[in-house]
Design an enzyme around this catalytic site. Structure first.
Site, PDB file in Angstrom:
ATOM      1  N   PRO A 296      78.403  76.479 -47.369  1.00  0.00           N
ATOM      2  CA  PRO A 296      79.196  75.519 -47.364  1.00  0.00           C
ATOM      3  C   PRO A 296      80.038  75.210 -45.900  1.00  0.00           C
ATOM      4  O   PRO A 296      80.554  74.142 -45.920  1.00  0.00           O
ATOM      5  CB  PRO A 296      80.316  75.877 -48.468  1.00  0.00           C
ATOM      6  CG  PRO A 296      80.137  77.201 -48.688  1.00  0.00           C
ATOM      7  CD  PRO A 296      78.790  77.618 -48.249  1.00  0.00           C
TER       8      PRO A 296
ATOM      9  N   GLU B 165      80.162  86.525 -51.826  1.00  0.00           N
ATOM     10  CA  GLU B 165      81.445  86.108 -50.704  1.00  0.00           C
ATOM     11  C   GLU B 165      80.819  85.617 -49.637  1.00  0.00           C
ATOM     12  O   GLU B 165      81.454  85.230 -48.734  1.00  0.00           O
ATOM     13  CB  GLU B 165      82.279  87.263 -50.635  1.00  0.00           C
ATOM     14  CG  GLU B 165      83.024  87.545 -51.848  1.00  0.00           C
ATOM     15  CD  GLU B 165      83.908  86.118 -52.618  1.00  0.00           C
ATOM     16  OE1 GLU B 165      84.600  85.602 -51.677  1.00  0.00           O
ATOM     17  OE2 GLU B 165      83.602  86.179 -53.649  1.00  0.00           O
TER      18      GLU B 165
END
Length: 245
Positions: free
Chosen positions: A87, A114
């Site tokens: 992202p 993560e």
């Protein structure tokens, strides 16, 4: 063109690449898609690909060793681009997809948990790719999007090259409205101009409708491109007509 996808869930990709245009392109040898299980590049008996982050925090982080090993094993040339689906990456768009077809091989790393060890980003990948400002459970869906979009620009993958040129975004505008049979459905009629047989009129109508749709739904696209005098005139008329409604 060859696509290499590195993932910890190789089974995810089966259904998408087993049908439609992508399947036909694979069968005709226009593209290759190779899915690589990251666990195959580990050296420990538990095939561990992730670990806890240094400094504390929730979640797990993908380790650098198997990712480096995978890329170094797969990469066919030093200039082969390697992208992490993330992202935080460059926004994937029409032009980026076309740009990537300049390479004979593209390696995609699917992020998970993560994220990945920062050394992968700093010292291994060419960049990061984001398909939007939202978070996915992993990079696999994003990798599918990249492969599908890039493949359309490879010669002969799409039956008619005109289909790609007419796609939304190709000229910085959204696509024009499309219609098919029946001509009259529950009183909702297809515009008469499409039955005129006048190709110039139809082309003009489509360009105008494309411009109108872009102005209504994605005005930002028009801000980023130089409009021709004809487009400026048409847009002025469209705005005036809309105001009168």
């Amino acid at each position: 063109m060859r696509f290499d996808i590195i993932t910890i869930f190789p089974g995810i990709f089966g259904s998408l690449f087993s049908g439609g245009i992508i399947k036909q392109a694979l069968e005709r040898g226009l593209i290759e898609i190779h899915i690589h299980d990251l666990r195959n590049f580990t050296l420990d008996k538990h095939r561990q690909v992730d670990d806890r982050p240094f400094g504390g925090g929730r979640g797990m982080v993908l380790k650098p060793e198997p990712i480096f090993a995978a890329v170094e094993s797969i990469r066919q040339a030093e200039k082969t681009p390697v992208y992490l689906l993330s992202p935080q990456g460059r926004r994937f768009d029409f032009r980026f997809a076309e740009e990537l077809t300049q390479h004979s091989q593209l390696i995609l790393i699917c992020g998970r948990y993560e994220g990945v060890d920062e050394r992968v980003i700093q010292f291994l990948v060419s960049g990061e790719i984001s398909i939007g400002d939202y978070i996915l459970t992993g990079g696999e869906p994003a990798a599918m999007v990249v492969v599908d979009a890039v493949s359309r620009f490879i010669p002969n993958v799409v039956g008619k090259s005109e289909s790609v040129r007419d796609d939304s975004f190709f000229e910085g505008r959204l696509d024009f409205p499309q219609y098919t049979r029946p001509r009259d459905f529950r009183g909702m009629k297809v515009p008469e101009v499409l039955f005129s047989g006048d190709h110039d009129k139809i082309s003009s109508w489509r360009k105008r409708k494309s411009l109108e749709k872009t102005w209504l739904l994605r005005p930002d696209l028009l801000e980023n491109r130089e409009l021709s005098p004809e487009e400026k005139k048409a847009l002025k008329e469209i705005k005036s007509e809309r105001k009168e409604r």
